[in-house]
Write a protein that holds these residues in place. Sequence first.
Motif, short mmCIF file in Angstrom:
data_model
loop_
_atom_site.label_atom_id
_atom_site.label_comp_id
_atom_site.label_asym_id
_atom_site.label_seq_id
_atom_site.Cartn_x
_atom_site.Cartn_y
_atom_site.Cartn_z
N LEU A 105 14.20 12.84 5.74
CA LEU A 105 13.94 12.04 6.95
C LEU A 105 12.57 11.38 6.90
N GLY A 106 11.74 11.79 5.96
CA GLY A 106 10.38 11.28 5.93
C GLY A 106 10.29 9.77 5.82
N SER A 107 10.90 9.22 4.79
CA SER A 107 10.75 7.78 4.52
C SER A 107 11.45 6.89 5.52
N ILE A 108 12.58 7.37 6.08
CA ILE A 108 13.35 6.50 6.97
C ILE A 108 13.14 6.80 8.45
N PHE A 109 12.44 7.88 8.77
CA PHE A 109 12.28 8.23 10.18
C PHE A 109 10.85 8.64 10.53
N LEU A 110 10.34 9.71 9.91
CA LEU A 110 9.06 10.26 10.33
C LEU A 110 7.88 9.35 10.02
N TYR A 111 7.78 8.85 8.78
CA TYR A 111 6.64 8.00 8.42
C TYR A 111 6.65 6.68 9.19
N PRO A 112 7.79 5.98 9.27
CA PRO A 112 7.79 4.75 10.08
C PRO A 112 7.49 5.01 11.55
N LEU A 113 8.04 6.12 12.10
CA LEU A 113 7.83 6.41 13.52
C LEU A 113 6.37 6.67 13.84
N PHE A 114 5.78 7.62 13.15
CA PHE A 114 4.39 7.97 13.46
C PHE A 114 3.41 6.91 12.94
N GLY A 115 3.77 6.24 11.84
CA GLY A 115 2.94 5.14 11.38
C GLY A 115 2.89 4.01 12.39
N ILE A 134 0.82 -1.22 0.00
CA ILE A 134 0.00 0.00 0.00
C ILE A 134 0.85 1.27 0.00
N ALA A 135 1.88 1.29 0.86
CA ALA A 135 2.61 2.54 1.11
C ALA A 135 4.09 2.45 0.79
N GLY A 183 -1.85 -4.77 8.92
CA GLY A 183 -1.19 -4.42 7.67
C GLY A 183 -1.93 -3.36 6.88
N PHE A 184 -3.25 -3.52 6.79
CA PHE A 184 -4.04 -2.53 6.06
C PHE A 184 -4.06 -1.19 6.79
N ILE A 185 -4.20 -1.23 8.11
CA ILE A 185 -4.18 0.02 8.88
C ILE A 185 -2.86 0.74 8.69
N ALA A 186 -1.76 0.01 8.86
CA ALA A 186 -0.43 0.62 8.72
C ALA A 186 -0.24 1.19 7.32
N GLY A 187 -0.64 0.44 6.31
CA GLY A 187 -0.46 0.90 4.95
C GLY A 187 -1.19 2.19 4.66
N TYR A 188 -2.47 2.24 5.05
CA TYR A 188 -3.25 3.44 4.74
C TYR A 188 -2.90 4.61 5.66
N VAL A 189 -2.46 4.32 6.88
CA VAL A 189 -1.99 5.40 7.76
C VAL A 189 -0.74 6.05 7.18
N VAL A 190 0.23 5.23 6.78
CA VAL A 190 1.46 5.78 6.20
C VAL A 190 1.18 6.47 4.87
N LYS A 191 0.28 5.91 4.09
CA LYS A 191 -0.08 6.54 2.82
C LYS A 191 -0.66 7.93 3.05
N LYS A 211 2.12 10.35 4.11
CA LYS A 211 2.97 10.75 2.99
C LYS A 211 2.36 11.90 2.19
N LYS A 212 1.07 12.15 2.37
CA LYS A 212 0.42 13.25 1.67
C LYS A 212 0.67 14.59 2.36
N ILE A 213 1.16 14.54 3.61
CA ILE A 213 1.47 15.77 4.33
C ILE A 213 2.76 16.37 3.76
N LYS A 214 2.70 17.61 3.36
CA LYS A 214 3.86 18.26 2.79
C LYS A 214 4.87 18.59 3.89
N LEU A 215 6.08 18.13 3.70
CA LEU A 215 7.15 18.38 4.66
C LEU A 215 8.07 19.49 4.17
N PRO A 216 8.68 20.22 5.10
CA PRO A 216 9.71 21.19 4.69
C PRO A 216 10.84 20.48 3.97
N ILE A 217 11.51 21.19 3.11
CA ILE A 217 12.61 20.61 2.34
C ILE A 217 13.65 19.98 3.24
N SER A 218 13.89 20.60 4.40
CA SER A 218 14.91 20.10 5.33
C SER A 218 14.53 18.77 5.96
#
Length: 237
Positions: free
Chosen positions: A129-139, A77-78, A107-115, A118-125
């Motif tokens: 970190l999004g894919s390796i830290f923020l999304y897994p952490l909060f997901g 999913i994500a 699995g479905f909850i995690a996939g759609y939560v992370v998806k 990922k739609k939240i716009k992050l600052p360039i800085s």
Amino acid sequence: MDFKEKFSTIKKHLLTGTSHMIPFIVAGGILFSLAVMLNPEGAATPETGWLGDLASIGSAGLTLFVPVLGGYIAYSIADKPGLAPGMIGAYLASQVGAGFLGGIVAGFIAGYVVKALKKIKLPISLKSLGSIFLYPLFGTLITGGIIVWVIGTPISAIMEGLTGWLNSLSDAGKVPLASILGAMTAFDMGGPINKVATLFAQTQVDTLPYLMGGSRSSYLYTTNWNGNCNIVSSKKI
């Protein structure tokens, strides 16, 4: 997206999880079964010696398949950010007794939560970190919280009821139970009913190993419009 497309998408995610899960069940189940079969004390799980070690290796595979199932559903999913939340959520589901049903839901909850994250716009800085830290952490936090505090116990009750029902059928004889699972497996030749029966039999191999015999039915029978029962396929499922 209409219902048919949604169903097809959900099925694709589920099949991704099960295709990655099956090798763990096969390897773990066979090794565990060999340890029990070779046990000189009879049909019991050996706890000492090399047979005990073999049983432990097999048990590891049967322990890991639920996290792998949930993880790869979320991955489908994500993508990669969903892998850790899916595996951790499914592991928590297995810990609270929700079994493979809980793993699927996690699995479905995690996939759609992370998806959604990922739609939240992050600052360039922070983008790196999004894919390796923020999304897994909060997901993981959100998925784990939902499993532990909200739906884990109800799913566990459903799983216990389903297993208890199958156990009660086995008291009346294993042939009727195997026939039910065999009919479900052969009903739609790889469709959703087939997957439910086969997946359940695979995931119960450590407690109800004889279920696999019923679910591997070799022939599909159907009744045509004239009421005659014909063999329409001899494909092994």
